[in-house]
Design an enzyme around this catalytic site. Structure first.
Site, mmCIF file in Angstrom:
data_model
loop_
_atom_site.group_PDB
_atom_site.id
_atom_site.type_symbol
_atom_site.label_atom_id
_atom_site.label_comp_id
_atom_site.label_asym_id
_atom_site.label_seq_id
_atom_site.Cartn_x
_atom_site.Cartn_y
_atom_site.Cartn_z
ATOM 1 C CB ALA A 1 14.111 -6.420 -5.397
ATOM 2 N N GLY A 2 13.180 -8.469 -8.058
ATOM 3 C CA GLY A 2 12.856 -9.848 -8.429
ATOM 4 C C GLY A 2 11.452 -10.308 -8.075
ATOM 5 C CB VAL B 1 5.645 -6.063 -9.956
ATOM 6 C CG1 VAL B 1 4.749 -4.844 -9.771
ATOM 7 C CG2 VAL B 1 6.543 -6.252 -8.741
ATOM 8 N N PRO B 2 2.621 -7.149 -11.286
ATOM 9 C CG PRO B 2 0.440 -7.087 -10.463
ATOM 10 C CD PRO B 2 1.856 -7.334 -10.054
ATOM 11 C CG HIS C 1 -5.973 1.039 5.305
ATOM 12 N ND1 HIS C 1 -5.546 0.171 4.346
ATOM 13 C CD2 HIS C 1 -7.165 0.554 5.734
ATOM 14 C CE1 HIS C 1 -6.438 -0.796 4.188
ATOM 15 N NE2 HIS C 1 -7.429 -0.580 5.021
ATOM 16 C CD GLU D 1 -2.821 0.662 2.608
ATOM 17 O OE1 GLU D 1 -3.842 -0.004 2.483
ATOM 18 O OE2 GLU D 1 -2.433 1.120 3.688
#
Lengths: 623, 437
Positions: free
Chosen positions: A311-312, A315-316, A289, A247
């Site tokens: 970093a690997g 991620v979409p 939040h 988030e």
């Protein structure tokens, strides 16, 4: 009914893998009596085929030690309740989890109390709004003791087929739809509780299911971080892939970046950080939040997503293809034979709650009671079909209310006014009559209002007040059989029966009872037809010719006029039914209670002492 | 409920009221801080605060604005008449404030435009620029950090890089010796002692009052004393039940440039009347994509997806309803959005996304009732504006809720596409937008 938990001497069993917080035998305390959350946990337990309920006891700080009843499947069980965590812990030494439903004010102190108890290893804090400094102190304490905090501001989490925290996962249908009753291979962690429920659905649809999911809560300083749980999952061999939802705001995601870079996380991680829209806002926006606010460039979702990808992490492009990335990652693991899909066990059936089944319209049962005169369930109280506000707008009066509630129709004005007149004339008849007398004696004996009134009311019957009913029945019967007044009087004489509603102790034809005069005049003037009253007056002529006090008395007049009124307003058969049911007697009871209450209040006001009947007024005649 | 910024004057008044106590009587700060807001009667102020007409004054806007100096929004050394004139002038109309400047003092960003409404007026503290220092305390994951730099003021620059930093674990309080050693290395020895005492007291004050951030820049340090000049602070608003009495009568103003529209203010008002949550930010009233999303988390994701698919400029609003608002509230909320979105027609039509995740315990059919009522009321306007509606939701009783929406589509003659948990949460975004690009 069986007690849910036996006191056992066993210490919490050391789990084979210290990364695991829960197993199929984990039992917990619920802090604050949360009936629904507890029941939902037990439903999950049943669906998962657990042998023991996951709730060992409820800590209810505002109550005493007792038991509370719950369902475990079809069976009912008792779950013990204790006033303190300490006592609960002593009674249930196997429990190592506390689910803390305390308010934001007491969440921190009650959690510290639980942390002080050696057997408690994990505390979940549900409350939102715990002060950040308090929470940091709690977290530091937990850390120093090697214990786990989940929350605050969270719904909790779930270990599929093992343990469900509070309200996590929604209804039992959803638990089964999202396959949370049996373990899969995916470890999930997010901040948001609402979105984790959505994620469990995605995971169920695209993989072999969830192994464990945790929502760490939306606060700025959660008791455990996204990384804490990912590292735990890394150490659980049954978990083959990681899914995480981050988030905007805070820097927790960069700890994950570091863990990826340093090889602390080796399992495939599908991750997306939400809040990429914040660039569309002109000023800083506080999302749902507390922690969701980007204070610097690095805290933006775009920056975090880019760093994670580098970093690997998998991620979409956007949340829109989050599910596709999860699916592809899972299928790759299947292809590599790291995951071997298992056959799906049959879905468990958990009995549905009666209230829910009714709501969904899948069951029915005959009602034990029927009511046709009023309804308090809607927005407004209804008398018959009339909302209470309309009763006042139309000014229907007490007579109108009575006509709806007694006779299920609204009588015209002349009739409701007549009802009110009968109440007025029957309201009281002085302190000497038996009803008032009993009321007075009871009141003076120091009894309460209800006892005193009831004592008076119980005297109402064939000799006192009952003539209203009797007269109406006797006269309408004679009239309907076509007897002439003379025939009627003769018949009663032959039977040796007094004619009800005829005769007065004091009043006579020369000294008429004003109550009767008032009613008679009103009825003659306002009623459409008065055949029974006319008949009664003819009968009175016959009886007064014998003795001048054999007049139509007030009870007789009211009863007969009421019968005329009913016959004017409804079919004769229905009117007769009401008289047979005792409706007219009710009229007397209704009116006279006004007087009885008056006498009760009068006696109390006058502080009258206990009444004792004088000896000289009793003729003692022991043989 | 979160870390929330407060006005400089509120923070300074707290210091004036309490700092003597926290410093063991060593420092006392006089309460000579006046707030001038839109409703302040400036003519009456000098009778309540006599110093206004005696002292030389400093006037600054007090609306959570950073870099007031660089934005030339500080009036120094004025008398009361000049101060009043300056305030009137600055609050006449909207102004633009910049966040980044180059070395020559030229703004390098687009800036934020808004209306100045609140000012702080205080006595000028004559001092040498070389006596200006920088101090701040901020909340960190494991406790707090104090930053100190022996220079301060407008040109302090990147303090994160150059200031001395002292991390303090939660629950711990540093000694003055530790403060001196860690932070005050570059402060002349003669001044160290009272600066350490000041920071010690400031940290206790900060911790005890549930501050999350407290920056004083510049803070004037001389041989004799320490004086705060400009202050910026955030409180942890959840600490109210512990510290509210010490905070006194304060407010949490909206950031500069966020002037709620009539509709946004109305939703804020509704929000305050219910235990549930109702939020609305209008981003672009002429945008074609409107959202009505259940849930704080889901609403962000919908907005994200619209942005990620390249429709940022068409996104009309951000908002959410959650925490089980009743039928009346959802009706009023939906009506507000429908009203906004049907004011100006667009020949290409518009989209309304009624989205949400899988609810935990909210009865979906119930929450849809209010929305259905509002949609019925706007039937004609929805048709005229060529609105296409997409619905996606799951959770308790969702089948019934979705059925109602489907039936409503037929009834209204407005296209409504309805999906449940079997469809990915944000799929309706691409369904709507990719067809309409």
């Amino acid at each position: 009914m069986a007690k849910a938990t036996k006191k056992t001497a066993a210490k919490p069993a050391a789990r084979k893998n210290s990364a695991e917080l829960f197993d199929r035998n984990t039992q917990s305390f619920i802090y604050n009596n949360q009936v629904n959350a507890t029941q939902r946990m037990l439903d999950f337990d049943y669906a998962s085929g657990r042998e023991t309920p996951s709730v060992a006891a409820i800590v209810n700080p505002t109550g005493g030690d007792s038991f509370s009843k719950f369902f475990f499947g079809r069976r009912e069980i008792l779950i013990p309740m204790y006033k303190t965590i300490d006592k609960a812990a002593k009674m249930h030494p196997n429990v190592d989890v506390m689910i803390n439903f305390a308010s934001f004010r007491s969440a921190a102190p009650s959690t510290e109390e639980a942390l002080d108890i050696p057997q408690i290893r994990t505390v979940i804090i549900i409350a939102e709004g715990v002060p950040e400094r308090r929470m940091k102190l709690v977290t530091a304490k937990a850390k120093s003791l090697g214990k786990m905090i989940i929350g605050p501001a969270t719904v909790g989490g779930i270990k599929a087929g093992c343990f469900k925290i509070g309200n996590t996962g929604g209804t039992i249908d959803n638990i089964v739809d999202s396959k949370l009753h049996r373990p899969g291979s995916v470890g999930f962690v997010s901040k948001s509780g609402g979105l984790s429920n959505e994620a469990y659905n995605i995971i169920a649809r695209n993989t072999d299911g969830l192994y464990e999911g945790i929502a760490i809560g939306g606060d700025m300083y959660p008791g455990s971080s996204l990384l804490d749980h990912l590292l735990r999952y890394e150490r659980i061999p049954e978990i083959k892939m990681l899914v995480c939802l981050g988030e905007v705001g805070g820097s927790g995601e960069y700890d994950i970046v570091d863990a990826l870079k340093t090889g602390k996380i080796t399992k495939p991680l599908v991750m997306w950080v939400t809040g990429t829209c914040s660039k569309a806002f002109k000023t800083e926006v506080q999302f749902g939040h507390a922690g969701a606010k980007a204070g610097s460039e690095a805290e933006t979702a775009d920056a975090k997503n880019a760093a994670l990808k580098k970093a690997g992490a998998i991620v979409p492009q956007s949340y829109d293809d989050y599910d596709q990335k999860i699916k592809a990652t899972y299928q790759e693991l299947v292809r590599k034979k790291i995951i071997k899909p298992k056959p799906e066990p049959p879905a468990p059936k958990v009995p549905m709650d009666y209230a829910k089944a009714v709501k969904e319209g899948v069951i029915r049962k005959p009602a034990n009671f029927i009511s046709t005169i009023s309804d308090d369930r809607g927005e407004e109280l209804m008398y018959g079909k009339m909302p209470i506000s309309e009763c006042f707008n139309k000014d229907i009066g007490i007579g109108g209310v009575l006509s709806i509630l007694w006779f299920k129709r609204q009588f015209p004005k002349y009739a409701t006014k007549f009802i009110e007149m009968t109440i007025m004339v029957t309201a009281d008849h002085g302190p000497a009559v038996s009803g008032a007398h009993n009321t007075i004696v009871t009141a003076r004996a120091g009894k309460d209002l209800i006892s005193s009134i009831v004592s008076g009311m119980l005297t109402i019957g064939p000799r006192f007040g009952g003539a209203v009913d009797g007269a109406a029945q006797m006269f309408s019967d004679a009239y309907d059989r076509g007897l002439t007044p003379q025939q009627f009087v003769d018949e009663k004489k032959k039977q040796g029966v007094n004619i009800q509603g005829i005769g007065h102790l004091i009043k006579s034809i020369h000294n008429p009872d004003m109550r009767v005069t008032v009613i008679k005049n009103y009825v003659k003037k306002n009623f459409k037809a008065t055949p029974l009253l006319d008949y009664a007056l003819e009968v009175e002529k016959v009886t007064t010719s014998k003795r001048d006090n054999l007049i139509l008395n007030v009870d007789g007049c009211i009863g007969i006029c009421f019968a005329d009124m009913l016959r004017n307003e409804m079919p004769k058969k229905e009117a007769d039914e009401y008289i047979k049911m005792g409706a007219l007697n009710g009229l007397f009871v209704l009116g006279r209670t006004i007087g009885m209450m008056g006498h009760y209040l009068d006696q109390k006001r006058l502080k009258q002492p206990l009444y004792r009947h004088p000896w000289d007024d009793i003729a003692y005649m022991i043989e | 409920m979160a870390q929330k910024a407060i006005r400089e004057a509120d923070g300074k008044r707290m210091l004036a009221r309490l700092f003597k106590e926290y410093s063991g009587g060593k420092f006392s700060i006089e309460d000579k801080y006046v707030t001038v807001g839109p409703d302040t009667d400036m003519a009456k102020l000098p009778t309540q605060h006599r110093w206004l007409t005696k002292d030389k004054l400093v006037v600054k806007p007090d609306q959570l604005i950073k870099r007031r100096g660089k934005n030339k929004l500080i009036l120094v050394g004025a008398n009361w008449e000049q101060a009043k004139k300056w305030i009137k002038e600055k609050s006449k109309g909207p102004i633009t404030i910049y966040g980044k400047f180059d070395a020559k003092g030229k703004p390098t960003d687009k800036g934020t435009t808004g209306q100045l409404t609140h000012f702080i007026v205080e006595p000028m503290v004559p001092h040498k620029e070389s006596d200006e220092c920088y101090v701040s305390i901020m909340s960190t994951k494991d406790g707090d950090a104090i930053l100190f730099y022996h220079q301060g003021g407008v040109n302090v620059g990147d303090v994160d890089a150059k200031a001395s930093r002292m991390d303090i674990a939660v629950g711990k309080f540093p000694t003055q010796a530790e403060i001196t050693k860690k932070l005050l290395g570059k402060v002349p020895a003669k001044r160290q002692k009272h600066v350490a005492a000041f920071i010690d007291a400031l940290f206790k004050f900060y911790a005890d009052l549930n501050f999350a951030y407290l920056e004083i820049n510049p803070i004037v340090v001389t041989e004799k004393t320490v004086m705060p000049l400009d202050l910026a602070a955030k409180l942890d608003s959840t600490g109210e039940f512990e510290s509210g009495r010490k905070w006194g009568d304060i407010s949490f103003p909206a950031p500069f440039g966020r002037n709620p529209s009539k509709e946004e203010a109305y939703i804020e008002e509704l929000d305050s009347q219910t235990g549930a949550s109702l939020k609305l930010t209008v981003l672009n009233p002429e945008g074609r994509v409107w959202t009505m999303v259940a849930g704080g988390g889901a609403s962000v994701i919908y907005a994200d997806t619209i942005t990620d698919l390249g429709f940022m400029n068409e996104m009309a609003n951000y908002g959410e309803y959650s925490g089980d608002p009743n039928e009346d509230f959802t009706y009023l909320y939906a009506k507000t959005i429908l009203d906004l979105m049907t004011r100006k027609k667009n020949p290409r039509g518009k989209f309304l996304l009624i989205g949400g995740g899988i609810a935990n315990f909210t009865d979906v059919a119930n929450t849809f009732k209010g929305i259905v009522k509002a949609l019925k009321e706007y039937q004609n306007k929805l048709q005229e504006n060529k609105v296409k509606i997409y619905v996606r939701r799951g959770g308790p009783n969702y089948q019934e809720g979705l059925k109602r929406m489907r039936e409503l589509g037929k009834e209204l003659g407005v296209p409504i596409e309805v999906f449940g948990p079997e469809t990915h949460m944000t799929k309706i975004v691409s369904m709507a937008l990719k067809g309409g690009k």
